[in-house]
Design a protein around this motif. Structure first.
Motif, PDB file in Angstrom:
ATOM      1  N   ILE A 124       0.848  -1.199   0.000  1.00  0.00           N
ATOM      2  CA  ILE A 124       0.000   0.000   0.000  1.00  0.00           C
ATOM      3  C   ILE A 124       0.883   1.248   0.000  1.00  0.00           C
ATOM      4  O   ILE A 124       0.666   2.165  -0.781  1.00  0.00           O
ATOM      5  N   ARG A 132       2.544   1.761  -3.441  1.00  0.00           N
ATOM      6  CA  ARG A 132       1.690   1.726  -4.621  1.00  0.00           C
ATOM      7  C   ARG A 132       1.492   3.145  -5.149  1.00  0.00           C
ATOM      8  O   ARG A 132       0.645   3.892  -4.686  1.00  0.00           O
ATOM      9  N   HIS A 133       2.298   3.483  -6.115  1.00  0.00           N
ATOM     10  CA  HIS A 133       2.235   4.834  -6.681  1.00  0.00           C
ATOM     11  C   HIS A 133       1.566   4.814  -8.044  1.00  0.00           C
ATOM     12  O   HIS A 133       1.889   3.975  -8.871  1.00  0.00           O
ATOM     13  N   SER A 177     -15.216   7.258  -4.279  1.00  0.00           N
ATOM     14  CA  SER A 177     -14.118   6.304  -4.114  1.00  0.00           C
ATOM     15  C   SER A 177     -14.491   5.284  -3.044  1.00  0.00           C
ATOM     16  O   SER A 177     -14.197   4.093  -3.176  1.00  0.00           O
ATOM     17  N   SER A 178     -15.124   5.769  -2.005  1.00  0.00           N
ATOM     18  CA  SER A 178     -15.562   4.874  -0.933  1.00  0.00           C
ATOM     19  C   SER A 178     -16.638   3.906  -1.424  1.00  0.00           C
ATOM     20  O   SER A 178     -16.681   2.744  -1.001  1.00  0.00           O
ATOM     21  N   SER A 206     -14.812   1.217  -3.184  1.00  0.00           N
ATOM     22  CA  SER A 206     -14.116   0.342  -2.241  1.00  0.00           C
ATOM     23  C   SER A 206     -15.076  -0.656  -1.594  1.00  0.00           C
ATOM     24  O   SER A 206     -14.810  -1.857  -1.536  1.00  0.00           O
ATOM     25  N   GLY A 217      -8.008   6.382 -10.747  1.00  0.00           N
ATOM     26  CA  GLY A 217      -8.172   6.281  -9.301  1.00  0.00           C
ATOM     27  C   GLY A 217      -8.997   5.072  -8.878  1.00  0.00           C
ATOM     28  O   GLY A 217      -8.873   4.594  -7.749  1.00  0.00           O
ATOM     29  N   ASN A 267      -7.011   2.007  -7.449  1.00  0.00           N
ATOM     30  CA  ASN A 267      -6.698   2.031  -6.025  1.00  0.00           C
ATOM     31  C   ASN A 267      -7.926   1.776  -5.158  1.00  0.00           C
ATOM     32  O   ASN A 267      -7.860   1.075  -4.164  1.00  0.00           O
ATOM     33  N   SER A 268      -9.041   2.357  -5.548  1.00  0.00           N
ATOM     34  CA  SER A 268     -10.250   2.247  -4.724  1.00  0.00           C
ATOM     35  C   SER A 268     -10.705   0.794  -4.564  1.00  0.00           C
ATOM     36  O   SER A 268     -11.210   0.420  -3.514  1.00  0.00           O
ATOM     37  N   LEU A 291      -6.919  -1.278  -2.764  1.00  0.00           N
ATOM     38  CA  LEU A 291      -6.196  -1.026  -1.509  1.00  0.00           C
ATOM     39  C   LEU A 291      -6.769  -1.825  -0.338  1.00  0.00           C
ATOM     40  O   LEU A 291      -6.046  -2.523   0.351  1.00  0.00           O
ATOM     41  N   TYR A 292      -8.049  -1.691  -0.098  1.00  0.00           N
ATOM     42  CA  TYR A 292      -8.688  -2.502   0.944  1.00  0.00           C
ATOM     43  C   TYR A 292      -9.193  -3.838   0.376  1.00  0.00           C
ATOM     44  O   TYR A 292      -9.086  -4.867   1.014  1.00  0.00           O
ATOM     45  N   GLY A 293      -9.775  -3.774  -0.817  1.00  0.00           N
ATOM     46  CA  GLY A 293     -10.528  -4.929  -1.309  1.00  0.00           C
ATOM     47  C   GLY A 293      -9.686  -5.977  -1.997  1.00  0.00           C
ATOM     48  O   GLY A 293     -10.123  -7.113  -2.137  1.00  0.00           O
ATOM     49  N   ASN A 294      -8.466  -5.588  -2.422  1.00  0.00           N
ATOM     50  CA  ASN A 294      -7.617  -6.527  -3.157  1.00  0.00           C
ATOM     51  C   ASN A 294      -8.298  -7.050  -4.407  1.00  0.00           C
ATOM     52  O   ASN A 294      -8.122  -8.208  -4.792  1.00  0.00           O
ATOM     53  N   VAL A 295      -9.079  -6.195  -5.021  1.00  0.00           N
ATOM     54  CA  VAL A 295      -9.780  -6.550  -6.259  1.00  0.00           C
ATOM     55  C   VAL A 295      -8.992  -5.983  -7.444  1.00  0.00           C
ATOM     56  O   VAL A 295      -8.478  -4.873  -7.385  1.00  0.00           O
ATOM     57  N   ARG A 340     -16.741 -13.075   1.142  1.00  0.00           N
ATOM     58  CA  ARG A 340     -16.522 -12.118   2.234  1.00  0.00           C
ATOM     59  C   ARG A 340     -17.664 -11.107   2.332  1.00  0.00           C
ATOM     60  O   ARG A 340     -17.967 -10.620   3.410  1.00  0.00           O
ATOM     61  N   THR A 376      -4.826  -2.648   8.854  1.00  0.00           N
ATOM     62  CA  THR A 376      -4.538  -3.093   7.495  1.00  0.00           C
ATOM     63  C   THR A 376      -3.061  -2.942   7.138  1.00  0.00           C
ATOM     64  O   THR A 376      -2.503  -3.797   6.456  1.00  0.00           O
ATOM     65  N   VAL A 377      -2.439  -1.894   7.591  1.00  0.00           N
ATOM     66  CA  VAL A 377      -1.024  -1.710   7.208  1.00  0.00           C
ATOM     67  C   VAL A 377      -0.055  -2.375   8.188  1.00  0.00           C
ATOM     68  O   VAL A 377       1.099  -2.606   7.841  1.00  0.00           O
ATOM     69  N   TYR A 398     -12.650  -4.786   6.697  1.00  0.00           N
ATOM     70  CA  TYR A 398     -11.766  -4.582   5.546  1.00  0.00           C
ATOM     71  C   TYR A 398     -10.442  -5.330   5.730  1.00  0.00           C
ATOM     72  O   TYR A 398      -9.909  -5.910   4.801  1.00  0.00           O
ATOM     73  N   ALA A 445       1.851   4.881   4.902  1.00  0.00           N
ATOM     74  CA  ALA A 445       0.990   3.777   4.442  1.00  0.00           C
ATOM     75  C   ALA A 445      -0.486   4.080   4.737  1.00  0.00           C
ATOM     76  O   ALA A 445      -1.340   3.928   3.849  1.00  0.00           O
ATOM     77  N   LYS A 485      -2.246   6.495   2.407  1.00  0.00           N
ATOM     78  CA  LYS A 485      -2.755   5.991   1.128  1.00  0.00           C
ATOM     79  C   LYS A 485      -4.224   5.570   1.234  1.00  0.00           C
ATOM     80  O   LYS A 485      -4.940   5.525   0.243  1.00  0.00           O
ATOM     81  N   LEU A 486      -4.621   5.192   2.451  1.00  0.00           N
ATOM     82  CA  LEU A 486      -6.010   4.757   2.662  1.00  0.00           C
ATOM     83  C   LEU A 486      -6.922   5.926   3.038  1.00  0.00           C
ATOM     84  O   LEU A 486      -8.146   5.782   3.085  1.00  0.00           O
ATOM     85  N   TYR A 538      -7.991   8.637   1.691  1.00  0.00           N
ATOM     86  CA  TYR A 538      -9.031   9.220   0.841  1.00  0.00           C
ATOM     87  C   TYR A 538     -10.330   8.428   0.943  1.00  0.00           C
ATOM     88  O   TYR A 538     -11.380   8.923   0.532  1.00  0.00           O
ATOM     89  N   LEU A 539     -10.265   7.230   1.500  1.00  0.00           N
ATOM     90  CA  LEU A 539     -11.491   6.465   1.755  1.00  0.00           C
ATOM     91  C   LEU A 539     -12.100   6.805   3.117  1.00  0.00           C
ATOM     92  O   LEU A 539     -13.173   6.314   3.459  1.00  0.00           O
TER      93      LEU A 539
END
Lengths: 491, 491
Positions: free
Chosen positions: A29, A32-33, A130-131, A134, A156, A159-160, A163-167, B25, B138-139, B164, B304, B307-308, B310-311
């Motif tokens: 995370i 991840r740029h 974005s939320s 996610s 964007g 990332n949405s 980052l959390y969802g790993n999708v 999940r 998470t991080v 999450y 780290a 990065k999260l 914005y959610l």
């Protein structure tokens, strides 16, 4: 699949950069740029200010509508906004206060032209779209599963959902070439979706849904009702959820263009798998307010995302203000939208005129806050490395632009220019762009000894009456939609 | 490990309840219910209103301070709050606007009594502390890894780290028994942390950190500086991160009690693994504002979680208002805190007097918004099923209480009562509690033929000068801290 980001799945990279304090995913995370992140950092450190930093960077990169701050500031400081009552300061229903969900349903019913009233219980509120991405990705997909999206698209989203969802995202690549099947550049067809789906499946990737952005970002395309129906029918055949991002639905600024929300349809092919999002960031130019909404009839989906909502909650004070804003149809219809649209149109006209003068092909649309333009002929070689160099050159000359790689565009050399700013900024930005391009063209000509005629053959896209590109020294091709054409009278 | 929730890891349950629309999940998330969720739903449908619903449910369950809405409403509607400027409506730095991070650093420096000024760059802002837990978990942890926490604890943390992050909690169970090692009920010792850590490791669970709530929720305990240092030294020995939840730091309402923030320490054993959170929800009674902050010196961790961010972003408008609120030390020191503390004290005194009258043992603390009380003698059998029945009985009699199971309390029969409400609500609530307990006692006596003397032996906890419990017909045990004692003169 998410190659736009720096090696998120490269164990060696992880090891080299890893932190003793972070988990593996925490390291992923952190590192991840996005491709344009360095540019954003540079911009933040040196952004343009008329008085304080006139040599600062002009921002044509971030999709924000800065044309109507005066209207919004005025509206948001009116006395009806300053109300506070205890429930606004207490824990809310995490899906959002009912008064706002009701207002949101009324707003969408009216502005999306829904055939029957939309229901407040189908609305879930978040601190931005974005939320919504996610939360939806997390409850629709298991880790490693995928959502499909046509490219180019607003990056964007990667990332949405990740980052959390790993999708993951699976790309259906569109290109600018005009063929028999593609009557316009970057046309989305069911065939392309099908190909991408088959490709993913053959690699063992489980695709759970399709993301559509309408009006599209960065293309500005607006899907016709027929197209929309085709995409939805395709998704139904393959049991794919469809996530419709309609974030720019009120930013269609020319009366000749008509937006059709999926919520306006009399019949949805698969209503239980159709999920719509909208927010105030773009259409009201208030991205800092953080307000987004999900509309879905699917009870399982809405109750699952509701469990995640307390991590994406928005202040009761803001909920009250948003309800006041959204219910004020008089102000929206009589003040805000006409003003916003005329300002959008004026800014769009200014920039497109400039681009025409510069001989830069672009997609001539009537929606969104940005223009998708073709700078391929300014690349020494048709590579993303060259694209990045050009992007950096713009930045060195104090103008921030988003390059196609950030949108996962398949063809190097396309750029998104956000035009929704004050005229003096647009002027200064265009002046800087002109300088960079002149310099770049000269270098291409002189240093690399590019034959003159190569410079005069401006790009690879086909000419079409809907499209962007006509060869230099040649007038617009004949066609009906001349407003979509760009002639190149001189550079 | 997260047994308080309904079978989140039971594949059979999944299959039975699964949805064709959700991922595995997603189904887990949808069906992950806390033990008290049904009560919350019932409360939402029938909450007490003096005029509109006088027979509605009195809320002693949710930890909200409703004593100072008047002060907050007044402060938040003052003219200095109504300022809007373009940057507030635009995308912010996702870690929070710098003006607010600076204010937050100043606020924490002052109110936490930091030996040197805290730094704005170590502050990251979120829409509430649940979001801080989610991002940190998470991080710091990979899926399936764990954070350790002493029980009883605020149960919402389980969801925040799991939904999450898929992070588990490992429990260090505390109990009410007084022994040589435990001089007070529910005492946290390093030995217990060590036991829990060893237990988890022997089961192959990777524990990455320790969560400490100080002042503690639901106990009201305030850790001494010495204790705090012991816990931090323990964590350092085992390379555990320490997440300090100091959400109630300004809700210490008696001058005889002193709170020590971890940020007040001259020397932290492992500053790079010490992370502190605070927000306005509890100390300013504005849980609906959604504002929380993380303070950490660790650059890897802060970048780290950034990065999260914005959610978990909060509105620019709210950021401005929070800066105005936090910088107003005059109002906080001269108006808000004295009033809030005297109201907290008065409400606490009223409830504790009532509990004494009812002969209900409780932890007599001077912090927080709640009282941890011992209703074990009202259970037919010492089981969590009985605890839940009693909890339901309270609800049937229109009073919402949180039972110990929701806090992962090891001993059935403990309840948390939130006392921060208007006096007439407290009176009505206590009246209803009295009725339930009388009824319950009668039934225990009559229907189950419980010997009279059993009813008169009030519970199992040891008597202690710091503790909660003295046998019926007996005065307080001798001891110095008589204010912590509960005598039971009559029922």
């Amino acid at each position: 699949m998410s190659g736009v980001f720096s090696e998120p799945n490269n164990p060696r990279a992880k090891h080299l950069q890893g932190s003793a304090y972070l988990s593996n995913r925490g390291t992923d995370i952190k590192f991840r740029h996005g491709v344009t992140e360095e540019f954003m950092v540079a911009y933040e450190a040196d952004n343009y200010d008329e008085d304080k930093n006139p040599n600062g960077i002009i921002n044509f990169g971030i999709s924000e509508n800065k044309l109507c701050f005066d209207l919004l500031s005025k509206r948001l400081t009116q006395s009806d906004m300053h109300h506070i009552e205890p429930p606004l300061l207490q824990y809310p229903d995490w899906r959002g206060h009912m008064f706002l969900r009701e207002e949101m349903a009324r707003f969408l019913t009216y502005y999306c032209k829904a055939p029957t009233p939309l229901k407040p219980e189908n609305v879930t509120l978040f601190n931005g779209c974005s939320s919504v991405f996610s939360a939806l990705a997390t409850v629709l997909c298991d880790p490693g599963e995928a959502l499909m999206i046509p490219t180019p698209f607003y990056g964007g989203i990667s990332n949405s959902v990740y980052l959390y969802g790993n999708v993951q995202l699976v790309f259906a690549h569109l290109d600018s070439k005009i063929t028999e099947a593609n009557t316009r550049p970057f046309q989305l067809t069911v065939e392309k979706l099908k190909m991408a789906l088959q490709g993913a499946r053959s690699e063992g990737v489980h695709v759970k849904g399709l993301i559509l952005i309408n009006p599209q970002n960065p293309l500005g395309d607006i899907y016709s009702q027929e197209e929309l129906l085709e995409y939805l029918e395709f998704a139904k055949r393959h049991e794919l959820h469809v996530i419709l991002d309609e974030l720019y639905m009120l930013s269609v600024f020319d009366e000749s263009a008509t937006f059709h929300s999926v919520l306006s349809m009399d019949r949805l092919p698969d209503p239980q798998r159709t999920h719509v999002m909208w927010g105030t960031s773009k259409d009201f130019g208030v991205s800092g307010i953080r307000f987004g909404a999900l509309y879905t009839e699917n009870r399982d989906v809405s109750s699952a995302v509701a469990k995640l909502c307390y991590l994406h909650g928005l202040s009761g004070i803001i909920q009250y203000q948003m309800a006041q804003l959204l219910r004020d149809h008089d102000w929206i219809n009589q003040v805000y939208l006409p003003t916003n649209h005329s300002r959008l149109k004026a800014a769009h006209t200014y920039i497109t005129d400039e681009l025409k003068t510069l001989g830069i092909p672009f997609l001539n649309r009537n929606s969104g806050l940005y223009i998708w333009m073709d700078l391929r002929r300014y690349l020494r070689t048709g590579t993303f490395e060259e694209e990045l160099l050009l992007c950096r050159r713009f930045l060195d000359n104090k103008v921030l632009l988003s390059c196609g790689k950030g949108f996962q565009c398949f063809e190097p050399g396309w750029f998104r220019l956000v035009f929704t700013d004050k005229i003096h900024r647009l002027q200064l930005g265009m002046q800087r762009i002109r300088q960079v391009l002149q310099q770049q063209a000269q270098e291409l000509h002189q240093k690399l000894s590019v034959p003159r005629q190569l410079l005069e053959q401006e790009g690879q896209a086909d000419s079409t009456d809907e499209a962007v590109f006509v060869p230099r020294q040649q007038g617009p091709t004949s066609g009906t939609k001349t407003r979509d054409l760009i002639g190149l009278p001189h550079q």
